[in-house]
Design a protein around this motif. Structure first.
Motif, short mmCIF file in Angstrom:
data_model
loop_
_atom_site.label_atom_id
_atom_site.label_comp_id
_atom_site.label_asym_id
_atom_site.label_seq_id
_atom_site.Cartn_x
_atom_site.Cartn_y
_atom_site.Cartn_z
N PHE A 34 -11.64 9.12 38.32
CA PHE A 34 -10.50 8.24 38.55
C PHE A 34 -9.98 7.66 37.24
O PHE A 34 -8.77 7.50 37.06
CB PHE A 34 -10.86 7.14 39.55
N GLU A 35 -10.88 7.34 36.32
CA GLU A 35 -10.46 6.84 35.00
C GLU A 35 -9.72 7.92 34.23
O GLU A 35 -8.69 7.64 33.59
CB GLU A 35 -11.67 6.36 34.21
N LYS A 36 -10.22 9.14 34.29
CA LYS A 36 -9.58 10.26 33.58
C LYS A 36 -8.15 10.47 34.08
O LYS A 36 -7.26 10.81 33.32
CB LYS A 36 -10.41 11.54 33.76
N TRP A 37 -7.96 10.25 35.38
CA TRP A 37 -6.64 10.43 35.98
C TRP A 37 -5.78 9.17 35.86
O TRP A 37 -4.67 9.13 36.39
CB TRP A 37 -6.79 10.83 37.44
N ASN A 38 -6.32 8.14 35.19
CA ASN A 38 -5.61 6.87 34.99
C ASN A 38 -5.25 6.17 36.30
O ASN A 38 -4.17 5.58 36.43
CB ASN A 38 -4.36 7.06 34.13
N TYR A 39 -6.13 6.24 37.27
CA TYR A 39 -5.91 5.58 38.55
C TYR A 39 -6.64 4.23 38.55
O TYR A 39 -7.72 4.10 37.96
CB TYR A 39 -6.41 6.43 39.71
N PRO A 40 -6.09 3.24 39.24
CA PRO A 40 -6.76 1.93 39.29
C PRO A 40 -8.06 1.99 40.08
O PRO A 40 -8.23 2.84 40.96
CB PRO A 40 -5.73 1.03 39.99
N SER A 41 -8.96 1.07 39.79
CA SER A 41 -10.28 1.09 40.43
C SER A 41 -10.20 0.86 41.94
O SER A 41 -11.05 1.35 42.69
CB SER A 41 -11.20 0.06 39.78
N TRP A 42 -9.20 0.14 42.43
CA TRP A 42 -9.08 -0.12 43.86
C TRP A 42 -8.71 1.13 44.64
O TRP A 42 -8.87 1.17 45.86
CB TRP A 42 -8.07 -1.23 44.15
N LEU A 43 -8.19 2.16 43.96
CA LEU A 43 -7.75 3.35 44.67
C LEU A 43 -8.92 4.15 45.25
O LEU A 43 -8.80 4.76 46.30
CB LEU A 43 -6.92 4.24 43.74
N LEU A 73 -2.27 15.60 52.91
CA LEU A 73 -1.72 14.64 51.93
C LEU A 73 -2.77 14.26 50.89
O LEU A 73 -2.48 14.20 49.70
CB LEU A 73 -1.20 13.39 52.65
N ILE A 74 -3.98 14.02 51.34
CA ILE A 74 -5.07 13.69 50.42
C ILE A 74 -5.33 14.86 49.47
O ILE A 74 -5.45 14.68 48.25
CB ILE A 74 -6.36 13.35 51.21
N LEU A 75 -5.40 16.05 50.03
CA LEU A 75 -5.67 17.24 49.21
C LEU A 75 -4.53 17.53 48.24
O LEU A 75 -4.78 17.95 47.10
CB LEU A 75 -5.94 18.43 50.11
N ALA A 76 -3.30 17.28 48.65
CA ALA A 76 -2.16 17.46 47.75
C ALA A 76 -2.27 16.51 46.55
O ALA A 76 -2.01 16.90 45.41
CB ALA A 76 -0.84 17.24 48.49
N ALA A 77 -2.71 15.28 46.81
CA ALA A 77 -2.90 14.32 45.72
C ALA A 77 -4.01 14.77 44.78
O ALA A 77 -3.90 14.63 43.56
CB ALA A 77 -3.20 12.95 46.29
N VAL A 78 -5.07 15.34 45.33
CA VAL A 78 -6.17 15.85 44.49
C VAL A 78 -5.67 17.00 43.62
O VAL A 78 -5.93 17.03 42.41
CB VAL A 78 -7.36 16.30 45.37
N VAL A 79 -4.97 17.94 44.22
CA VAL A 79 -4.45 19.08 43.46
C VAL A 79 -3.47 18.60 42.39
O VAL A 79 -3.51 19.07 41.25
CB VAL A 79 -3.80 20.12 44.41
N PHE A 80 -2.61 17.66 42.72
CA PHE A 80 -1.66 17.11 41.75
C PHE A 80 -2.42 16.47 40.59
O PHE A 80 -2.07 16.68 39.42
CB PHE A 80 -0.75 16.08 42.43
#
Length: 106
Positions: A34-43, A73-80
């Motif tokens: 999640f850090e590598k993808w620059n996503y917030p910790s709450w995500l 939708l979840i998998l699309a976000a992972v692939v993105f």
């Protein structure tokens, strides 16, 4: 419903429950992703809730379509996310899961 459909549904549900458990537990390698993808910790816990929800929806006959859509939708976000960091080989499993979800919708 055929036995193959049941196997696909249960397999997807088990995978999503396992993934949700990992996201909730938050071991170091998951936090690093999640850090590598620059996503917030709450995500991370929010994704876990969505994954649990997708699994539950997949297991109920009346909501399987919604479960497959949420899973997609979840998998699309992972692939993105993986595409943004050019993790091409790691996309194979989420893409396969996505194809199984599409198969449930068709």
């Amino acid at each position: 419903m055929s036995i193959l459909e049941q196997i696909v549904i249960w397999s997807l549900a088990i995978i999503f429950v396992g993934s949700a458990g990992l996201n909730l537990a938050g071991p170091e390698f998951v936090r690093e992703e999640f850090e590598k993808w620059n996503y917030p910790s709450w995500l991370r816990p929010a994704v876990a809730v969505m994954e649990f929800t997708a699994a539950a929806l997949l297991l109920m006959t009346t909501t399987q379509t919604w479960g497959a859509v949420l899973a997609l939708l979840i998998l699309a976000a992972v692939v993105f996310s993986m595409a943004r960091t050019r993790e091409w080989l790691r996309m194979q499993f989420p893409l396969l899961m996505g194809a199984l979800c599409v198969g449930l919708l068709v």
